[in-house]
Motif scaffolding. Structure first.
Motif, mmCIF file in Angstrom:
data_model
loop_
_atom_site.group_PDB
_atom_site.id
_atom_site.type_symbol
_atom_site.label_atom_id
_atom_site.label_comp_id
_atom_site.label_asym_id
_atom_site.label_seq_id
_atom_site.Cartn_x
_atom_site.Cartn_y
_atom_site.Cartn_z
ATOM 1 N N LEU A 50 0.813 -1.216 0.000
ATOM 2 C CA LEU A 50 0.000 0.000 0.000
ATOM 3 C C LEU A 50 0.847 1.266 0.000
ATOM 4 O O LEU A 50 0.319 2.363 0.174
ATOM 5 N N THR A 53 -0.028 4.774 -3.494
ATOM 6 C CA THR A 53 -1.480 4.898 -3.352
ATOM 7 C C THR A 53 -2.193 5.295 -4.640
ATOM 8 O O THR A 53 -3.402 5.539 -4.620
ATOM 9 N N GLU A 54 -1.466 5.367 -5.740
ATOM 10 C CA GLU A 54 -2.072 5.736 -7.017
ATOM 11 C C GLU A 54 -1.664 4.741 -8.089
ATOM 12 O O GLU A 54 -0.619 4.096 -7.982
ATOM 13 N N LYS A 76 1.126 11.185 0.757
ATOM 14 C CA LYS A 76 -0.022 10.405 0.273
ATOM 15 C C LYS A 76 -0.187 9.138 1.108
ATOM 16 O O LYS A 76 -1.309 8.738 1.444
ATOM 17 N N TYR A 77 0.938 8.511 1.439
ATOM 18 C CA TYR A 77 0.877 7.298 2.252
ATOM 19 C C TYR A 77 0.364 7.606 3.658
ATOM 20 O O TYR A 77 -0.385 6.821 4.246
ATOM 21 N N ILE A 80 -3.513 7.278 4.471
ATOM 22 C CA ILE A 80 -4.290 6.036 4.466
ATOM 23 C C ILE A 80 -4.253 5.387 5.853
ATOM 24 O O ILE A 80 -3.341 5.648 6.654
ATOM 25 N N LEU A 159 -6.986 1.167 0.793
ATOM 26 C CA LEU A 159 -6.630 2.588 0.848
ATOM 27 C C LEU A 159 -7.597 3.456 1.645
ATOM 28 O O LEU A 159 -7.301 4.620 1.901
#
Length: 226
Positions: A50, A53-54, A76-77, A80, A159
């Motif tokens: 994970l 994330t994209e 971004k990580y 989540i 996510l």
């Protein structure tokens, strides 16, 4: 030897040489798939799946190239649940370690796609792939594309409301990979003399049943993996 018969023998020899190249190509792709499964297992065991994330099929092939890029990926990580619940306080260096596993896994998937597509186009244009063989190889390519979509479908499950991917989607992803591996080896073997031998119906049925049971066991293993 009459000219017509000589031409037929020459054509058969040329086809045999072409099929040998096709077999080597398919076995090489099969080896890459085995490597992909191993790397995927390591990605699962290190809980790295994970970290990206994209899904960016083209631009995602490049890793972060600057400190700012790394920080952006890390942010971004952090958004989540896996970070918030399991990895709160992880530093950028720790994030990089899990990022590289997932990035390598995805990069290998892209390489497999090119390793299949480019020779496929070459053999198709040269006329080596035609008829049922062309259809089988095209089917393998479609399955490969489906596997990529299933991979993202699996990642997406972790996510928003989970700290890991859905075990059901993971099992589908793993089982499909093994099915594709089995299919590509079957196509390669069909191009050999051994592949053309007539197999007794009971043996063929038993073999298919055994394959189904193995895939079922792999699916069950995916449900409890990690």
């Amino acid at each position: 030897m009459p000219q017509g018969r000589s031409a037929i023998v020459s054509a058969d020899a040329s086809a045999g040489h072409g099929y040998r190249a096709v077999r080597l190509w398919l076995y090489a792709v099969a080896a890459l798939i085995v490597l992909m499964i191993v790397v995927g297992g390591a990605t699962r065991l290190t809980e790295s799946g994970l970290s990206i994330t994209e899904w960016k099929p083209v631009t995602g092939a490049l890793p972060p190239l600057s400190q700012a890029d790394w920080q952006a990926e890390f942010e971004k990580y952090k958004a989540i649940p896996q970070y918030e619940i399991l990895n709160k306080g992880m530093g950028l260096e720790g994030f990089k370690r899990i990022f590289w596993w997932e990035w390598g896994h995805r990069l290998l998937g892209r390489l497999i796609g090119f390793a299949f597509l480019l020779p496929f186009l070459y053999f198709a244009v040269r006329g080596v792939l035609r008829g049922p063989l062309l259809a089988k190889c095209l089917g393998l390519f479609v399955l490969g594309g489906l596997q990529g979509a299933v991979g993202w479908w699996m990642v997406a499950s972790g996510l928003s409301a989970r700290t890991s991917v859905s075990q059901y989607r993971l099992a589908v992803h793993l089982t499909l990979a093994c099915f594709i591996l089995s299919a590509i080896i079957a196509v390669a073997r069909s191009l050999t003399g051994a592949g053309k031998e007539k197999v007794p119906a009971p043996l063929r049925t038993g073999s298919l049943l055994l394959l189904a049971l193995v895939l079922l066991q792999i699916f069950a293993g995916g449900l409890v993996a990690g």
